[in-house]
Design a protein around this motif. Structure first.
Motif, short mmCIF file in Angstrom:
data_model
loop_
_atom_site.label_atom_id
_atom_site.label_comp_id
_atom_site.label_asym_id
_atom_site.label_seq_id
_atom_site.Cartn_x
_atom_site.Cartn_y
_atom_site.Cartn_z
N GLY A 74 31.95 -1.88 -10.64
CA GLY A 74 31.66 -1.09 -11.83
C GLY A 74 32.35 0.27 -11.80
N ILE A 98 22.08 -1.11 -12.52
CA ILE A 98 22.00 -0.42 -13.82
C ILE A 98 21.32 0.93 -13.63
N THR A 108 26.22 1.19 -19.26
CA THR A 108 26.06 -0.22 -18.89
C THR A 108 25.65 -1.08 -20.09
N CYS A 110 23.58 -4.63 -20.21
CA CYS A 110 22.88 -5.67 -19.44
C CYS A 110 23.01 -6.99 -20.18
#
Ligand code: G3P
Length: 218
Positions: A74, A98, A108, A110
């Motif tokens: 990420g 997260i 983010t 999800c």
């Protein structure tokens, strides 16, 4: 209501952008593979190309499933462009990640959300976006719009800041349903977005206007 296009196809992203209604892009590993984009370097380059076209949020999905891997991946994805949103699967390590991204200023999304319980966890962890998969719920003969309605109600009850990004949209009616229910964002294939344009009475009406104009100016 924000409109995202759910594709990794650059021509389609350009077409949606040129229409003037595009707020962002979502992708996933399947959509990347569909465009023949493979290998870490090519995938990153492709995200950079998408971010050149679109200034709104662009979701880039991690393929790691462990906390350390998701964080590492990420962080690398987030470096590509300021509008990259790290797309993280709804799993235990995903929720932990997260929270970490949220605490460290990284946006983010999800993904792979199929229940209201999952939606609550993602909001508690500080997800920027939540992606409930409407079409895949319909595919198993449940009502995907019911899930969207449930999440809209729950998030409103508590003022959760997480934006509901209705995903796995299959047709224009899904988009209208999401608008009625108050989803913050829809992400849809370009075909479903363009299908919103269509109405036979528009075509018939336009044809008549043009014919009458032509008669009057013959
Ligand atoms: O990006 C996630 C999502 O929109 C997937 O859609 O059609 O593969 O269920 P679909």
């Amino acid at each position: 209501m924000k409109f995202f296009v759910d594709t990794a196809n650059l021509d389609q992203i350009r077409e949606a952008h040129d229409l003037g209604i595009l707020d962002g892009v979502t992708t996933n590993p399947s959509l990347m593979a569909k465009e023949g984009i493979t290998g870490e370097a090519n995938i990153r380059k492709h995200y950079a190309d998408i971010c050149e076209i679109v200034s709104g949020d662009v979701s880039a999905e991690v393929i790691s499933t462990d906390f350390e891997g998701i964080i590492r991946e990420g962080q690398e994805l987030a470096k590509i462009a300021p509008n990259i949103v790290v797309k993280v699967p709804m799993i235990k390590d995903g929720i932990k990640a997260i929270r970490w991204f949220s605490d460290n200023g990284i946006k983010t999304n999800c993904t792979l959300v199929f229940s209201a319980g999952q939606a609550i966890l993602a909001a508690k962890a500080g997800a920027t976006y939540l992606s409930p998969f409407l079409g895949r719920i319909d595919d198993i003969s449940w009502d995907g719009t019911e899930l969207i309605a449930q999440i809209v109600e729950i998030y409103a009850n508590y003022g959760f800041a997480t934006e509901i990004l209705a995903a796995s949209i299959r047709n224009p009616l899904h988009i209208v349903n999401c608008a009625e229910l108050g989803a913050d964002v829809i992400t849809a294939p370009l075909k479903s977005i363009m299908a919103l344009l269509n109405h036979p009475l528009t075509d018939i009406g336009l044809e008549k206007f043009l014919a009458d104009y032509a008669k009057g100016n013959a």
